[in-house]
Design a protein around this motif. Structure first.
Motif, PDB file in Angstrom:
ATOM      1  N   TYR A  95       0.827  -1.206   0.000  1.00 35.18           N
ATOM      2  CA  TYR A  95       0.000   0.000   0.000  1.00 35.18           C
ATOM      3  C   TYR A  95       0.864   1.259   0.000  1.00 35.18           C
ATOM      4  O   TYR A  95       0.605   2.201  -0.763  1.00 35.18           O
ATOM      5  CB  TYR A  95      -0.933  -0.003   1.214  1.00 35.18           C
ATOM      6  N   CYS A  96       1.900   1.283   0.823  1.00 33.15           N
ATOM      7  CA  CYS A  96       2.787   2.450   0.864  1.00 33.15           C
ATOM      8  C   CYS A  96       3.492   2.656  -0.475  1.00 33.15           C
ATOM      9  O   CYS A  96       3.624   3.797  -0.957  1.00 33.15           O
ATOM     10  CB  CYS A  96       3.825   2.288   1.977  1.00 33.15           C
TER      11      CYS A  96
ATOM     12  N   ALA B  28      10.703  -2.612  -7.161  1.00 32.96           N
ATOM     13  CA  ALA B  28       9.597  -1.662  -7.039  1.00 32.96           C
ATOM     14  C   ALA B  28       9.414  -1.227  -5.580  1.00 32.96           C
ATOM     15  O   ALA B  28       9.317  -0.031  -5.287  1.00 32.96           O
ATOM     16  CB  ALA B  28       8.311  -2.276  -7.584  1.00 32.96           C
ATOM     17  N   PHE B  29       9.340  -2.194  -4.659  1.00 36.46           N
ATOM     18  CA  PHE B  29       9.240  -1.850  -3.240  1.00 36.46           C
ATOM     19  C   PHE B  29      10.414  -0.967  -2.813  1.00 36.46           C
ATOM     20  O   PHE B  29      10.240   0.039  -2.117  1.00 36.46           O
ATOM     21  CB  PHE B  29       9.247  -3.122  -2.384  1.00 36.46           C
ATOM     22  N   SER B  30      11.624  -1.363  -3.215  1.00 38.32           N
ATOM     23  CA  SER B  30      12.835  -0.662  -2.764  1.00 38.32           C
ATOM     24  C   SER B  30      12.923   0.741  -3.342  1.00 38.32           C
ATOM     25  O   SER B  30      13.270   1.695  -2.633  1.00 38.32           O
ATOM     26  CB  SER B  30      14.071  -1.475  -3.159  1.00 38.32           C
ATOM     27  N   SER B  31      12.613   0.897  -4.624  1.00 39.35           N
ATOM     28  CA  SER B  31      12.712   2.216  -5.247  1.00 39.35           C
ATOM     29  C   SER B  31      11.631   3.154  -4.723  1.00 39.35           C
ATOM     30  O   SER B  31      11.859   4.362  -4.578  1.00 39.35           O
ATOM     31  CB  SER B  31      12.620   2.102  -6.771  1.00 39.35           C
ATOM     32  N   ALA B  32      10.452   2.607  -4.423  1.00 42.06           N
ATOM     33  CA  ALA B  32       9.393   3.437  -3.850  1.00 42.06           C
ATOM     34  C   ALA B  32       9.798   3.948  -2.472  1.00 42.06           C
ATOM     35  O   ALA B  32       9.567   5.119  -2.133  1.00 42.06           O
ATOM     36  CB  ALA B  32       8.092   2.645  -3.771  1.00 42.06           C
ATOM     37  N   LEU B  33      10.420   3.086  -1.685  1.00 41.28           N
ATOM     38  CA  LEU B  33      10.894   3.514  -0.364  1.00 41.28           C
ATOM     39  C   LEU B  33      11.997   4.555  -0.494  1.00 41.28           C
ATOM     40  O   LEU B  33      12.034   5.539   0.266  1.00 41.28           O
ATOM     41  CB  LEU B  33      11.396   2.301   0.425  1.00 41.28           C
ATOM     42  N   ALA B  34      12.890   4.378  -1.455  1.00 44.22           N
ATOM     43  CA  ALA B  34      13.949   5.361  -1.674  1.00 44.22           C
ATOM     44  C   ALA B  34      13.354   6.709  -2.091  1.00 44.22           C
ATOM     45  O   ALA B  34      13.841   7.777  -1.686  1.00 44.22           O
ATOM     46  CB  ALA B  34      14.920   4.861  -2.747  1.00 44.22           C
ATOM     47  N   TYR B  35      12.290   6.669  -2.898  1.00 40.87           N
ATOM     48  CA  TYR B  35      11.608   7.904  -3.303  1.00 40.87           C
ATOM     49  C   TYR B  35      11.010   8.598  -2.088  1.00 40.87           C
ATOM     50  O   TYR B  35      11.153   9.821  -1.920  1.00 40.87           O
ATOM     51  CB  TYR B  35      10.515   7.548  -4.316  1.00 40.87           C
ATOM     52  N   PHE B  36      10.339   7.821  -1.240  1.00 40.86           N
ATOM     53  CA  PHE B  36       9.750   8.386  -0.025  1.00 40.86           C
ATOM     54  C   PHE B  36      10.817   9.018   0.858  1.00 40.86           C
ATOM     55  O   PHE B  36      10.683  10.159   1.318  1.00 40.86           O
ATOM     56  CB  PHE B  36       9.008   7.280   0.737  1.00 40.86           C
ATOM     57  N   ASP B  37      11.911   8.291   1.092  1.00 40.78           N
ATOM     58  CA  ASP B  37      12.960   8.811   1.956  1.00 40.78           C
ATOM     59  C   ASP B  37      13.666  10.015   1.330  1.00 40.78           C
ATOM     60  O   ASP B  37      14.036  10.965   2.029  1.00 40.78           O
ATOM     61  CB  ASP B  37      13.983   7.708   2.273  1.00 40.78           C
ATOM     62  N   GLY B  38      13.860   9.973   0.017  1.00 43.56           N
ATOM     63  CA  GLY B  38      14.495  11.104  -0.651  1.00 43.56           C
ATOM     64  C   GLY B  38      13.621  12.336  -0.617  1.00 43.56           C
ATOM     65  O   GLY B  38      14.101  13.454  -0.341  1.00 43.56           O
ATOM     66  N   TYR B  39      12.315  12.170  -0.860  1.00 43.11           N
ATOM     67  CA  TYR B  39      11.412  13.320  -0.924  1.00 43.11           C
ATOM     68  C   TYR B  39      11.254  13.978   0.448  1.00 43.11           C
ATOM     69  O   TYR B  39      11.095  15.201   0.540  1.00 43.11           O
ATOM     70  CB  TYR B  39      10.049  12.876  -1.452  1.00 43.11           C
ATOM     71  N   ARG B  40      11.324  13.181   1.511  1.00 44.61           N
ATOM     72  CA  ARG B  40      11.132  13.747   2.845  1.00 44.61           C
ATOM     73  C   ARG B  40      12.436  14.265   3.455  1.00 44.61           C
ATOM     74  O   ARG B  40      12.438  14.739   4.594  1.00 44.61           O
ATOM     75  CB  ARG B  40      10.500  12.705   3.773  1.00 44.61           C
ATOM     76  N   SER B  41      13.555  14.181   2.707  1.00 46.60           N
ATOM     77  CA  SER B  41      14.857  14.607   3.239  1.00 46.60           C
ATOM     78  C   SER B  41      15.116  16.072   2.927  1.00 46.60           C
ATOM     79  O   SER B  41      15.152  16.477   1.765  1.00 46.60           O
ATOM     80  CB  SER B  41      15.984  13.756   2.634  1.00 46.60           C
ATOM     81  N   ASP B  42      15.313  16.840   3.977  1.00 41.78           N
ATOM     82  CA  ASP B  42      15.656  18.262   3.790  1.00 41.78           C
ATOM     83  C   ASP B  42      17.032  18.397   3.151  1.00 41.78           C
ATOM     84  O   ASP B  42      17.276  19.319   2.376  1.00 41.78           O
ATOM     85  CB  ASP B  42      15.621  18.981   5.137  1.00 41.78           C
ATOM     86  N   CYS B  43      17.927  17.482   3.481  1.00 41.54           N
ATOM     87  CA  CYS B  43      19.276  17.504   2.904  1.00 41.54           C
ATOM     88  C   CYS B  43      19.592  16.160   2.261  1.00 41.54           C
ATOM     89  O   CYS B  43      19.260  15.103   2.806  1.00 41.54           O
ATOM     90  CB  CYS B  43      20.319  17.806   3.983  1.00 41.54           C
TER      91      CYS B  43
END
Length: 503
Positions: A351-352, A445-460
């Motif tokens: 879902y995430c 797919a799971f891994s890249s989606a998580l990387a996208y989430f972590d990248g988008y929420r990273s200020d730096c």
């Protein structure tokens, strides 16, 4: 020759063309049909007379000239032929029989830039053009697809009554698809899953992104299946029952539904289940590639959509992978004992990841509209995907709601509902990705989606070092985080003392 005047014409009687023609006839419109090979048209008409309640509204035409003569003015002619050169040749062959104000509708999976070109060329001849995405496969075409028309408002006004009639319908209150259509008896009421998308290539671009999302949606489901199979050792029918259960909740969708059905299908040629005998090489027709390419060209981080395309490419290397499996070794897969906990974790990871996949698709469309001068209504796009199309899902009502609350929403992940869902599910998501890595199970797919989430929420991000590297070897300059944006600097790396210069 039949001398009745038809409401609309259709060229191309492959499966999609035949089913859309029958759909149009079921809704009370007369339709003239033509196929390059006349015998196919004749077979279609003959079979329809025997089996279809609305066959009296089907008019078979032996030539393009007769097709054009048979149509009410302004003529409306749908093309459902192979995308690319075949579409251009069909239009060229049709031109001698058209008059100013006539409308050509391309319902194939055309590249949006081709659609822009075709509209411009036909407008110069006084003709109108619509590029309309058609999603839902043969069943959707027959009983109600999702339709994504792009072109002039004038052309859409002529086509809208027919497109609104034949499109899939959803319940006005719940957004759930209305079912129960049968030959000669279309569903009644509901909200049509079509709307004017925008000028020129907007409709085909949106359909392309729909297909890109379809790629990642399917890949995510396949990874969930593969984890359940490898980490829990479940048989295919048992995994199908898990998907059946998931389809009762927030993951409810057409793709989850058919996955449950596919996994429980016995092998018609022997023992076991069909899915276990299907060769693990996945085909593709190009729209996923176009989506990933457009994202790269526009600088939009649709990494999960791209990974879904690459996953199909990797699957195609079947023999090479077979050889590599004998030479390259990874960890031994360790079965997980707590099946209930892992099933829940994989559900949350799915879902995430799905949220991130759709966020990437909508982010891509948001950037594309700036480049091509469109004004896309993202809430409306989610609405017309709720029924008829391959990615139809309960989830899309939440996207509709998100854009109703905030039409200027920058990213779906920022909507309160989706933000809460990501926060709730991310610990399971991380657990599943970690288990995949530690057991050597590929989950791009799971891994890249998580990387996208972590990248988008990273200020730096570590792009500061990357930009410094670019300045070092290519004098590409950099901005400073202690100076206003828009000021660029270059360090004179080869010079003694390395002075900093303002660019």
């Amino acid at each position: 020759m039949n001398t009745r005047q038809a409401d609309i014409g259709l060229i191309g009687l492959a499966v999609m063309g035949q089913n859309l023609a029958l759909n149009i006839a079921d809704h009370g419109y007369s339709i003239a049909v033509y196929n390059r090979h006349a015998e196919k048209m004749e077979e279609f008409i003959s079979h329809s007379v025997e089996t279809e309640p609305s066959s009296d509204r089907l008019l078979g035409m032996e030539s393009l000239e007769k097709l054009a003569i048979s149509l009410k003015r302004p003529r409306k002619i749908v093309l459902l032929v192979k995308a690319g050169e075949a579409t251009d040749k069909t239009i060229e062959s049709l031109l001698p029989y058209l008059e100013p104000g006539d409308i050509v509708i391309d319902g194939g999976n055309a590249h949006w830039l081709d659609t822009i070109r075709r509209e411009s060329d036909l407008n110069a001849k006084g003709l109108l053009f619509i590029g309309s995405g058609v999603s839902g496969g043969e069943t959707g075409a027959r009983f109600g697809p999702s339709l994504m028309p792009g072109g002039s408002v004038e052309a859409w006004a002529e086509l809208a009554p027919i497109w609104n009639a034949v499109a899939a319908k959803v319940d006005e209150q719940t957004g759930e698809p209305l079912s129960g259509a049968s030959p000669g008896k279309p569903v009644e009421g509901g909200v049509p899953c079509t709307a004017y998308i925008g000028p020129n290539g907007a409709g085909h671009y949106v359909k392309m992104v729909h297909n890109g999302i379809e790629y990642i949606d399917m890949q995510l489901i396949c990874e969930a299946y593969w984890l359940l199979k490898n980490l829990l050792g479940l048989e295919s029918d048992a995994i199908g029952k898990v998907f059946q259960e998931w389809n009762l909740g927030e993951l409810s969708s057409y793709l989850i539904e058919i996955t449950a059905d596919i996994l429980q299908q016995p092998d018609p040629s022997g023992s076991g289940f069909l899915v276990d005998k299907v060769l693990d090489t996945a085909g593709q027709k190009g729209t996923g590639l176009w989506t990933a390419s457009s994202a790269l060209e526009l600088g939009v981080p649709a990494n999960s959509i791209a990974e879904a395309v690459f996953a199909r490419s990797l699957s195609a290397l079947k023999e090479e992978r077979g050889d590599a499996s004998q030479l390259l070794h990874g960890p031994e897969i360790k079965k997980v004992a707590d099946s209930a906990s892992l099933i829940a974790a994989i559900r949350d990871a799915l879902y995430c990841s799905k949220i991130c996949a759709y966020a990437q698709g909508f982010q891509l469309m948001a950037e594309a509209q700036k480049v091509y001068g469109w004004n896309l209504d993202f809430g409306k796009l989610a609405q017309i995907w709720r029924g008829g199309c391959i990615i139809r899902a309960r989830f899309l009502q939440k996207i509709t709601d998100a854009y109703a609350i905030d039409p200027g929403l920058k990213n779906l992940m920022l909507d309160p509902y989706f933000r809460d869902a990501l926060h709730h599910g991310q610990s399971h998501w991380r657990e599943v990705v970690a288990l995949s890595v530690c057991n050597g199970i590929p989950t791009p797919a799971f891994s890249s989606a998580l990387a996208y989430f972590d990248g988008y929420r990273s200020d730096c991000l570590p792009a500061n070092l990357l930009q410094a590297q670019r300045d070092y070897f290519g004098a590409h300059t950099y901005e400073r985080n202690d100076q206003p944006r828009g000021q660029f600097f270059h360090l004179d790396w080869p010079t003694e003392g390395r002075p900093q210069l303002q660019a």
